[in-house]
Design a protein around this motif. Sequence first.
Motif, PDB file in Angstrom:
ATOM      1  N   ASN A 190       0.852  -0.905   0.452  1.00 30.09           N
ATOM      2  CA  ASN A 190       0.045   0.512  -0.139  1.00 30.09           C
ATOM      3  C   ASN A 190       1.077   1.509  -0.141  1.00 30.09           C
ATOM      4  O   ASN A 190       1.543   1.490   0.609  1.00 30.09           O
ATOM      5  N   LEU A 191       0.868   2.199  -1.135  1.00 35.48           N
ATOM      6  CA  LEU A 191       0.920   3.610  -0.908  1.00 35.48           C
ATOM      7  C   LEU A 191       0.533   5.091  -0.300  1.00 35.48           C
ATOM      8  O   LEU A 191      -0.230   4.808  -0.666  1.00 35.48           O
ATOM      9  N   THR A 192       1.480   4.813   0.528  1.00 33.94           N
ATOM     10  CA  THR A 192      -0.008   5.457   1.381  1.00 33.94           C
ATOM     11  C   THR A 192       1.263   7.382   0.800  1.00 33.94           C
ATOM     12  O   THR A 192       1.322   7.816   0.217  1.00 33.94           O
ATOM     13  N   SER A 193       1.508   8.175   2.335  1.00 31.30           N
ATOM     14  CA  SER A 193       2.808   9.079   2.670  1.00 31.30           C
ATOM     15  C   SER A 193       2.865   9.757   3.972  1.00 31.30           C
ATOM     16  O   SER A 193       2.760   8.663   4.773  1.00 31.30           O
ATOM     17  N   THR A 194       4.135  10.222   3.257  1.00 31.30           N
ATOM     18  CA  THR A 194       4.649  10.733   5.245  1.00 31.30           C
ATOM     19  C   THR A 194       3.333  11.767   5.877  1.00 31.30           C
ATOM     20  O   THR A 194       3.578  11.343   6.974  1.00 31.30           O
ATOM     21  N   ALA A 195       2.860  11.966   5.273  1.00 31.32           N
ATOM     22  CA  ALA A 195       1.348  12.546   5.642  1.00 31.32           C
ATOM     23  C   ALA A 195       0.264  11.870   7.097  1.00 31.32           C
ATOM     24  O   ALA A 195       0.258  12.514   7.658  1.00 31.32           O
ATOM     25  N   GLY A 196       0.286  10.504   6.554  1.00 30.85           N
ATOM     26  CA  GLY A 196      -0.567   8.865   7.132  1.00 30.85           C
ATOM     27  C   GLY A 196       0.909   9.216   8.810  1.00 30.85           C
ATOM     28  O   GLY A 196       0.118   8.898   9.644  1.00 30.85           O
TER      29      GLY A 196
END
Length: 259
Positions: A134-140
């Motif tokens: 799953n590609l998330t983000s450092t925003a998560g």
Amino acid sequence: MAQRVVVTGASSGIGAATVRRFTEIGWDTVAVARREDRLQQLAQETGCLPVVCDITDEAQVAQLAETVRETGGATGLVNNAGGAIGLDRVEDASNDEWRRMFEVNVIGLRSVTAALLPVLREGATRDGWASILNLTSTAGHGVYKHGGGYIAAKSAAHAVTEVLRLELAGEPIRVMELAPGLVHTEEFTLNRMRGDVDAAARLGIYDDVEPLTPEDVARVLVGTFEQPPHVNQDLIILRPVAQSSHVDTHKGPLVPRES
């Protein structure tokens, strides 16, 4: 038999770069997105199988899973589709835009994963293992002002990934997460600014800094699938050197300090 992977959000940016990288190293790739013209161009370039699908439409997702099964199955899934809308304060934000971000970043991810898990299990039975990334983000993984909806959605995507890993314990299916920081793609900021080219340019996010490219992310992403089957890279945080945290990006040249 070549390994086969499904990549969502494949019509541009990190998704398209990921399809190119997988095909370069010999994987069969199913490229999934809403924009048929972009997918057809990518198919001509790479030889991937293009499948038009809106991951927020459960009927289309079910058909996606059936298409993947009928055309050879899969042992890999990359949930890349996602995105941000707006830079509003929490008190000023649009509930409709928050719903859209959750539909794509969280519920769509869950729908695709649930629909394809039986196919991945079939692949694992045949080949011995399967992988989900799953590609998330450092925003998560940290907050900043004016990004409440996107941060909430990516935080939820991170949580879903963690729960899924627990729920699949005992099966030969590894569950991984890649959380990029500052990446310069052709559309992310433009979409965040609701298609306003001038507003996207005024943000200056990429000015005087060398961000990650989609190819940088794809190289690391595909590398996780190339690890031995027993190796699970649970979480990878990926940032450019100039970005020391999700709220601290150095602008200008990087130079050593004098001792």
